[in-house]
Design a protein around this motif. Structure first.
Motif, PDB file in Angstrom:
ATOM      1  N   GLY A  18       4.590  65.511  52.892  1.00 35.09           N
ATOM      2  CA  GLY A  18       5.180  64.220  53.223  1.00 35.09           C
ATOM      3  C   GLY A  18       5.162  63.896  54.704  1.00 35.09           C
ATOM      4  N   ARG A  19       4.846  64.886  55.547  1.00 36.06           N
ATOM      5  CA  ARG A  19       4.901  64.646  56.992  1.00 36.06           C
ATOM      6  C   ARG A  19       3.849  63.648  57.456  1.00 36.06           C
ATOM      7  NH1 ARG A  19       4.998  70.707  59.040  1.00 36.06           N
ATOM      8  NH2 ARG A  19       6.897  71.346  57.968  1.00 36.06           N
ATOM      9  N   ALA A  20       4.184  62.899  58.499  1.00 34.94           N
ATOM     10  CA  ALA A  20       3.247  61.907  59.026  1.00 34.94           C
ATOM     11  C   ALA A  20       1.985  62.581  59.548  1.00 34.94           C
ATOM     12  CB  ALA A  20       3.904  61.096  60.137  1.00 34.94           C
ATOM     13  N   SER A  21       2.153  63.747  60.227  1.00 33.76           N
ATOM     14  CA  SER A  21       0.979  64.409  60.820  1.00 33.76           C
ATOM     15  C   SER A  21      -0.005  64.823  59.725  1.00 33.76           C
ATOM     16  CB  SER A  21       1.420  65.631  61.619  1.00 33.76           C
ATOM     17  OG  SER A  21       2.025  66.582  60.769  1.00 33.76           O
ATOM     18  N   THR A  22       0.544  65.272  58.580  1.00 35.70           N
ATOM     19  CA  THR A  22      -0.334  65.667  57.469  1.00 35.70           C
ATOM     20  C   THR A  22      -1.133  64.476  56.971  1.00 35.70           C
ATOM     21  OG1 THR A  22       1.370  67.220  56.822  1.00 35.70           O
ATOM     22  CG2 THR A  22      -0.377  66.808  55.229  1.00 35.70           C
ATOM     23  N   LEU A  23      -0.422  63.342  56.784  1.00 31.79           N
ATOM     24  CA  LEU A  23      -1.084  62.158  56.238  1.00 31.79           C
ATOM     25  C   LEU A  23      -2.168  61.656  57.181  1.00 31.79           C
ATOM     26  CD1 LEU A  23       1.861  60.273  54.563  1.00 31.79           C
ATOM     27  CD2 LEU A  23      -0.008  61.549  53.522  1.00 31.79           C
ATOM     28  N   THR A  24      -1.831  61.642  58.508  1.00 29.68           N
ATOM     29  CA  THR A  24      -2.824  61.185  59.478  1.00 29.68           C
ATOM     30  C   THR A  24      -4.053  62.076  59.441  1.00 29.68           C
ATOM     31  OG1 THR A  24      -0.924  60.682  60.849  1.00 29.68           O
ATOM     32  CG2 THR A  24      -3.096  60.463  61.873  1.00 29.68           C
ATOM     33  N   ALA A  25      -3.828  63.401  59.439  1.00 33.79           N
ATOM     34  CA  ALA A  25      -4.958  64.326  59.437  1.00 33.79           C
ATOM     35  C   ALA A  25      -5.789  64.146  58.173  1.00 33.79           C
ATOM     36  CB  ALA A  25      -4.466  65.765  59.554  1.00 33.79           C
ATOM     37  N   LEU A  26      -5.096  63.929  57.050  1.00 36.06           N
ATOM     38  CA  LEU A  26      -5.818  63.730  55.788  1.00 36.06           C
ATOM     39  C   LEU A  26      -6.702  62.488  55.878  1.00 36.06           C
ATOM     40  CD1 LEU A  26      -6.343  64.430  52.823  1.00 36.06           C
ATOM     41  CD2 LEU A  26      -4.331  63.084  52.223  1.00 36.06           C
ATOM     42  N   GLN A  27      -6.096  61.394  56.405  1.00 31.12           N
ATOM     43  CA  GLN A  27      -6.882  60.158  56.556  1.00 31.12           C
ATOM     44  C   GLN A  27      -8.088  60.391  57.457  1.00 31.12           C
ATOM     45  OE1 GLN A  27      -4.205  57.249  58.095  1.00 31.12           O
ATOM     46  NE2 GLN A  27      -3.239  56.867  56.104  1.00 31.12           N
ATOM     47  N   HIS A  28      -7.855  61.077  58.581  1.00 29.24           N
ATOM     48  CA  HIS A  28      -8.958  61.342  59.511  1.00 29.24           C
ATOM     49  C   HIS A  28     -10.045  62.165  58.843  1.00 29.24           C
ATOM     50  CE1 HIS A  28      -6.250  60.694  63.293  1.00 29.24           C
ATOM     51  NE2 HIS A  28      -6.517  59.575  62.618  1.00 29.24           N
ATOM     52  N   SER A  29      -9.616  63.202  58.083  1.00 22.80           N
ATOM     53  CA  SER A  29     -10.585  64.057  57.398  1.00 22.80           C
ATOM     54  C   SER A  29     -11.422  63.236  56.434  1.00 22.80           C
ATOM     55  CB  SER A  29      -9.878  65.166  56.625  1.00 22.80           C
ATOM     56  OG  SER A  29      -9.672  66.268  57.458  1.00 22.80           O
ATOM     57  N   LEU A  30     -10.734  62.418  55.626  1.00 22.42           N
ATOM     58  CA  LEU A  30     -11.457  61.616  54.639  1.00 22.42           C
ATOM     59  C   LEU A  30     -12.418  60.658  55.326  1.00 22.42           C
ATOM     60  CD1 LEU A  30      -8.645  60.848  52.039  1.00 22.42           C
ATOM     61  CD2 LEU A  30     -10.593  62.384  51.799  1.00 22.42           C
ATOM     62  N   PHE A  31     -11.957  60.042  56.437  1.00 25.71           N
ATOM     63  CA  PHE A  31     -12.796  59.063  57.128  1.00 25.71           C
ATOM     64  C   PHE A  31     -14.043  59.722  57.710  1.00 25.71           C
ATOM     65  CE2 PHE A  31     -14.163  56.941  61.018  1.00 25.71           C
ATOM     66  CZ  PHE A  31     -14.465  55.687  60.512  1.00 25.71           C
ATOM     67  N   THR A  32     -13.827  60.811  58.485  1.00 32.80           N
ATOM     68  CA  THR A  32     -14.995  61.415  59.149  1.00 32.80           C
ATOM     69  C   THR A  32     -15.938  62.042  58.120  1.00 32.80           C
ATOM     70  OG1 THR A  32     -13.672  63.406  59.535  1.00 32.80           O
ATOM     71  CG2 THR A  32     -13.882  61.868  61.355  1.00 32.80           C
ATOM     72  N   ALA A  33     -15.367  62.731  57.110  1.00 31.88           N
ATOM     73  CA  ALA A  33     -16.241  63.352  56.106  1.00 31.88           C
ATOM     74  C   ALA A  33     -16.974  62.277  55.309  1.00 31.88           C
ATOM     75  CB  ALA A  33     -15.440  64.255  55.176  1.00 31.88           C
ATOM     76  N   GLY A  34     -16.264  61.183  54.982  1.00 34.68           N
ATOM     77  CA  GLY A  34     -16.872  60.108  54.198  1.00 34.68           C
ATOM     78  C   GLY A  34     -17.988  59.422  54.955  1.00 34.68           C
ATOM     79  N   THR A  35     -17.715  58.971  56.183  1.00 36.60           N
ATOM     80  CA  THR A  35     -18.762  58.274  56.940  1.00 36.60           C
ATOM     81  C   THR A  35     -19.891  59.235  57.294  1.00 36.60           C
ATOM     82  OG1 THR A  35     -17.403  58.624  58.890  1.00 36.60           O
ATOM     83  CG2 THR A  35     -17.341  56.430  57.917  1.00 36.60           C
ATOM     84  N   GLY A  36     -19.529  60.493  57.602  1.00 36.24           N
ATOM     85  CA  GLY A  36     -20.558  61.497  57.898  1.00 36.24           C
ATOM     86  C   GLY A  36     -21.483  61.676  56.710  1.00 36.24           C
ATOM     87  N   THR A  37     -20.891  61.711  55.497  1.00 38.89           N
ATOM     88  CA  THR A  37     -21.708  61.879  54.293  1.00 38.89           C
ATOM     89  C   THR A  37     -22.655  60.699  54.111  1.00 38.89           C
ATOM     90  OG1 THR A  37     -19.944  63.135  53.271  1.00 38.89           O
ATOM     91  CG2 THR A  37     -21.620  62.264  51.805  1.00 38.89           C
ATOM     92  N   LEU A  38     -22.131  59.474  54.348  1.00 37.49           N
ATOM     93  CA  LEU A  38     -22.994  58.291  54.210  1.00 37.49           C
ATOM     94  C   LEU A  38     -24.193  58.388  55.154  1.00 37.49           C
ATOM     95  CD1 LEU A  38     -20.442  55.351  53.828  1.00 37.49           C
ATOM     96  CD2 LEU A  38     -21.903  56.428  52.093  1.00 37.49           C
ATOM     97  N   LEU A  39     -23.919  58.809  56.386  1.00 38.15           N
ATOM     98  CA  LEU A  39     -25.000  58.941  57.353  1.00 38.15           C
ATOM     99  C   LEU A  39     -26.002  60.010  56.907  1.00 38.15           C
ATOM    100  CD1 LEU A  39     -25.943  57.880  60.083  1.00 38.15           C
ATOM    101  CD2 LEU A  39     -24.714  59.759  61.165  1.00 38.15           C
ATOM    102  N   SER A  40     -25.449  61.128  56.396  1.00 37.79           N
ATOM    103  CA  SER A  40     -26.330  62.197  55.891  1.00 37.79           C
ATOM    104  C   SER A  40     -27.220  61.683  54.772  1.00 37.79           C
ATOM    105  CB  SER A  40     -25.510  63.376  55.360  1.00 37.79           C
ATOM    106  OG  SER A  40     -24.842  64.027  56.397  1.00 37.79           O
ATOM    107  N   ILE A  41     -26.632  60.835  53.889  1.00 37.24           N
ATOM    108  CA  ILE A  41     -27.415  60.303  52.771  1.00 37.24           C
ATOM    109  C   ILE A  41     -28.584  59.481  53.296  1.00 37.24           C
ATOM    110  CG2 ILE A  41     -27.361  58.669  50.839  1.00 37.24           C
ATOM    111  CD1 ILE A  41     -24.547  59.620  50.232  1.00 37.24           C
ATOM    112  N   VAL A  42     -28.302  58.630  54.299  1.00 33.99           N
ATOM    113  CA  VAL A  42     -29.371  57.789  54.846  1.00 33.99           C
ATOM    114  C   VAL A  42     -30.484  58.655  55.434  1.00 33.99           C
ATOM    115  CG1 VAL A  42     -29.937  56.096  56.612  1.00 33.99           C
ATOM    116  CG2 VAL A  42     -27.824  55.863  55.285  1.00 33.99           C
ATOM    117  N   ILE A  43     -30.094  59.616  56.286  1.00 37.68           N
ATOM    118  CA  ILE A  43     -31.107  60.439  56.967  1.00 37.68           C
ATOM    119  C   ILE A  43     -31.817  61.346  55.960  1.00 37.68           C
ATOM    120  CG2 ILE A  43     -31.480  62.204  58.731  1.00 37.68           C
ATOM    121  CD1 ILE A  43     -28.830  61.221  60.028  1.00 37.68           C
ATOM    122  N   GLY A  44     -31.008  62.071  55.187  1.00 34.47           N
ATOM    123  CA  GLY A  44     -31.570  63.089  54.284  1.00 34.47           C
ATOM    124  C   GLY A  44     -32.469  62.481  53.226  1.00 34.47           C
TER     125      GLY A  44
END
Lengths: 357, 565
Positions: B55-81
């Motif tokens: 429930g902590r704010a820091s956890t939620l922020t980190a989760l959002q950041h993880s999802l964002f960077t992993a998600g956009t990173g994956t999209l970029l990987s899909i384009v290149i790969g």
């Protein structure tokens, strides 16, 4: 008798019997072929003899020693049985001499003795000049002989061969068949040879066990299988010809019996029980202007020096050989020369497709 | 008479089955321990603690950041790969092997080195840019210290995963499907868009799921780029909590590790779900489905692909080399100032870097050797004596490798911190070694399995008939024939272990630093020049090892070298 014996051996795969009550005795030094269509259990019987499979029931002995029964199971390592695989199973990381000497290395035989016996085995198989080659550098026939040398070098009590010629071309097969026969004469080893090719089995073996659905249908010399088949399966599977159901028959007396088939009274050879079928080989069908059987030609194929003719007579198909081409639809008169009459144990057994010689 | 009297016993077989016990314990034990910790096993069975951390704010922020960077990173990987996969698999460009090799290098280089190299290629203090006179003015921000920077590098680092799965998928498409389309009148691009692309979507989805999970667990890139920007993802949050507070926060980081694990598994399951709905039973002989001739456009396409390799691989590595050659940070690189001082320092003088080299090489070799010794009998057991148990272990050994490294690291701390008799492995090299064994088991196992799967069982039966018992057969027949694959597997384990940062970052203490940790610490404390020199030396080792595998690829069984299909 110090041979190989099977008593009531059965093996189940997922509930269905692959071997069903096998009883057989193979004498020391005998060359036996296991012949049958694919899935008949011949390879299972071979692997069971080698120790790669365990019987669910029954007893296997070799030279008087029990290899497997309810309480004893000798693993393949301790059986002193040689096997030649269909794929040859040569070890690609060892040279020819390395492959052949391995069984001796495992037995801890001294290097000088080993060298002598490897040289002997290579000599016997005509491979002396290939000792340092890698298996990949050999032809199919040469690989075959390496596999044979490897299984003989340790002087096994029995040599098992699993369709050893299946991967060779036709010309090489003939040569290898002769090599096997010569080899058997020279070594006097007990040999069990699995094949689905009846020409091979009949040509090589002292006795042939014809198998079907996990059972031995008949175990006899090749000429007996051909002349006096015990049931419809053997009659149809071994050799060319026709199997015809008889309408009624007398009781055999002095090796002769009169049966009623194809709408005729026919004099046949026979023993024992009242026959149910006759097996008519092509050479027992004669084209004869005085013959009482009228038949119509349905096909005619050239077989080198003669024609094989299928004929239809009274709803049955007969096979014969003639020297000149017959026309399809032509009518011929035939007479039968002492076909073999027998009593099929299971009247309903399906007759396999007529094998072509 | 040598008949064994025990009824139907094959005692060596039973003995070798005992191997499953340590494999199961080391590969899966820590994961189970972590699962228990999350649910409060040991104190009281409760979800309250987990709920509080989640429930902590820091956890939620980190989760959002993880999802964002992993998600956009994956999209970029899909384009290149996928661009690389389609061009390499379906067209007639030249020098494919070299291109594939270069595309693989980013995946094999440790992520913190990738980040370091890119940082040296951009921003106002880049030695390379300054030497070329292209550097932005002093005081302008380092553009990579941002969420997009992290996404960009994740995308480049993991593009090869998409490439490999998609290319493998393209090779499964039966050639006659394409031929049927061409007989129907479709040509070139139309066949690609209407036949090849739809049929390759399942493998693309599988690759995307794998990329997402890998990006989610990446620690090196968000640590190097995100920590300076105060942008934390779940792995870096765990790292910072554990480094800052020590073992008191173990229970808390266990929950965070489980959270990453859950997100990762959700990603895999989403991929599976897509696959199930879109799986076509492809029947027919696979071959190269399409051989598009690029004609006059071929030089242009080749120029673009090699240009991409140049900007994403060559430039950053050049920047890294440039930085490693200056005497001190801030001094421009000229022929006069260039020096190997930093190289001499990290390779011969600094006790920390020398120790790290020794530790990393020791850990990597030990892991490779132990796994080689374990995997040959293990793979044999799974192939020749398959039981329900071996199948379960076969499926589960993927877990420690597939799940993010932080998850495994936390699991190992929990499992090996307090062993019976007051023994603790925490702070020793042994705990890192155990974690490596658990994580890289599957890297070694798969090639060896492939090799043993291709062995004709009759070879072993022939040896058994010759009188050789199980041990002797394994040593005389199976070992020599699976040795090439095992050697390739050992090099892969060695490579991955030398590169490893995520696990060791959480498990190291003074004296047990690994190379990955030292690079990270050197950069963290401002010793960028030495960090660059050390990083360049590691890249050289990695590329040399990859070249050895590549050169021996033709002598190995199919499927052994991951980037050869």
């Amino acid at each position: 008798m110090a041979g190989l014996t099977f008593s009531n051996v059965s093996k189940l795969y997922a509930g269905t019997p692959a071997l069903d009550g096998i009883d057989a005795e193979i004498a020391k030094g005998e060359f036996v072929a296991l012949l049958g269509p694919s899935g008949c259990g011949k390879t299972t019987l071979l692997r069971l003899t080698a120790g790669f499979e365990m019987p669910d029931r029954g007893r296997v002995t070799l030279g008087g020693r029990v290899l497997a029964d309810g309480t004893v199971f000798v693993p393949p390592e301790d059986r002193n049985v040689g096997i030649v695989f269909q794929s040859y199973a040569l070890w690609p990381h060892k040279c020819v001499a390395g492959n052949v000497s391995y069984p001796l290395e495992v037995r801890g035989i001294a290097a000088s003795e080993r060298k002598r016996r490897v040289a002997e085995a290579l000599e016997l198989t005509g491979l002396s000049s290939f000792a340092d080659r890698a298996p990949a550098q050999l032809s199919g026939g040469q690989r075959q002989r390496v596999a044979l040398a490897r299984c003989l070098v340790a002087d096994p009590q029995a040599v098992l061969l699993d369709e050893p010629l299946a991967n060779l071309d036709l010309a090489l097969r003939g040569a290898m068949q002769e090599a096997f026969a010569a080899f058997h004469r020279r070594t006097g080893a007990t040999m069990v040879y699995v094949t689905h090719d009846q020409t091979e089995a009949l040509a090589l073996a002292d006795r042939v066990a014809v198998m079907e659905s996990g059972r031995i249908r008949q175990f006899a010399a090749p000429e007996t299988l051909y002349d006096q088949p015990q049931d419809c399966f053997v009659a149809g599977f071994v050799g060319d010809g026709a199997v015809v159901k008889v309408d009624r028959a007398g009781t055999p007396v002095d090796g002769e019996v009169v049966v009623h088939a194809l709408g005729q009274e026919i004099v046949a050879r026979g023993h024992g029980m009242t026959p149910t079928h006759i097996c008519i080989r092509p050479e027992q069908v004669r084209v004869d202007s005085d013959g009482s059987i009228i038949a119509r030609v349905t096909s005619c194929t050239y077989q080198g020096g003669r024609f094989r003719v299928s004929l239809e007579a009274a709803g049955e198909t007969l096979i014969t050989h003639v020297p000149i081409r017959a026309k399809i639809g032509e009518e011929l008169r035939l007479s039968l020369q002492y076909p073999w009459a027998f009593c099929d144990p299971v009247g309903t057994t399906a007759i396999p497709g007529q094998a072509h010689a | 008479m040598i008949a064994s009297t025990a009824p139907f016993s094959r005692s060596p077989d039973r003995l070798i089955s005992l191997l499953l016990l340590p494999v199961g314990l080391i590969a899966l034990g820590p994961m189970l321990r972590l699962l228990g910790e999350g649910f409060g096993v040991g104190s009281e069975l409760t979800l309250g603690h987990a709920a509080e951390v989640l429930g902590r704010a820091s956890t939620l922020t980190a989760l959002q950041h993880s999802l964002f960077t992993a998600g956009t990173g994956t999209l970029l990987s899909i384009v290149i790969g996928s661009a690389f996969a389609f061009v390499v698999a379906l067209t007639d460009i030249r020098a494919k092997a070299a291109l594939v090799f270069c595309l693989m290098i980013p995946m094999m280089i440790p992520p913190q080195i990738t980040a370091l190299a890119w940082m040296q290629a951009t921003g106002p203090s880049s030695v390379l840019l300054k030497t070329l006179g292209l550097a932005p003015p002093l005081g302008s921000p380092q553009p990579l210290y941002s969420a997009w920077g992290i996404s960009l590098l994740l995308g480049i680092q993991h593009a090869s995963i998409i490439f490999l799965t998609l290319r493998a998928g393209l090779r499964m498409i039966p050639g006659d499907l394409v031929e049927a389309a061409r007989i129907s009148g479709a040509r070139g691009w139309r066949v690609w868009a209407q036949i090849v692309l739809p049929l390759s979507l399942p493998s693309l989805a599988a690759g995307a799921a794998m990329t997402f999970v890998t990006a989610l667990g990446n620690f090196g890139i968000p640590a190097m780029l995100g920590i300076p920007a105060r942008y934390s993802t779940l792995p870096t949050l765990i790292y910072q909590r554990l480094v800052g507070m020590g073992q008191t926060v173990l229970a808390e980081v266990a929950v965070l590790a489980l959270l990453i694990g859950v997100v990762a598994i959700a990603g895999v399951l989403a991929g599976r779900l897509f696959l199930q709905r879109r799986a076509y039973g492809l029947v027919g002989l696979a071959s190269q489905p399409l051989s598009l001739s690029l004609g006059r456009k071929r030089p242009l396409v080749e120029f673009i692909l090699w240009g991409f390799i140049f900007f994403t691989l060559v430039v950053p590595l050049l920047a890294l080399v440039s930085t490693s050659l200056i005497p001190a940070y801030g001094v421009p690189l000229t022929l006069d100032t260039a020096t190997f001082k930093a190289w001499v320092e990290v390779l011969f003088n600094q006790p920390v870097t020398r120790r790290a080299y020794a530790n990393s090489l020791l850990l990597a070799s030990a892991a490779a050797l132990i796994l080689m010794a374990v995997c040959i009998p293990l793979a044999w057991l799974m192939q020749r004596r398959a039981t329900q148990l071996t199948r379960v272990i076969d499926a589960l050994v993927d877990l420690p490798y597939a799940l993010p490294g932080v998850v495994l690291a936390i699991a190992c701390i929990l499992a090996f911190m307090r062993l019976p008799f007051g023994i603790t492995l925490y702070g020793t090299l042994t705990i890192i070694l155990l974690a490596y064994l658990s994580r890289f088991l599957v890297v070694m196992l798969r090639p060896v399995q492939a090799a043993i799967g291709q062995l004709d069982p009759a070879m072993e039966e022939a040896a058994a008939s010759s009188g050789a018992r199980l041990g002797r057969r394994l040593f005389d027949i199976v070992l020599p024939l699976s040795a090439p694959a095992a050697a390739a597997g050992a090099i892969l384990v060695f490579l991955t272990a030398v590169n490893e940062l995520t696990v060791s970052a959480l498990l190291w203490t003074g004296g047990t630093e690994t190379l990955g940790v030292v690079i990270f610490n050197l950069e963290d404390s401002g010793d960028t020049v030495m960090a660059s020199a050390l990083a360049t030396s590691i890249v050289a080792v990695v590329i040399a090892l990859m070249a050895i595998v590549q050169l021996s690829a033709s002598r190995l069984p199919k499927g052994t070298v991951p980037w050869q299909g």
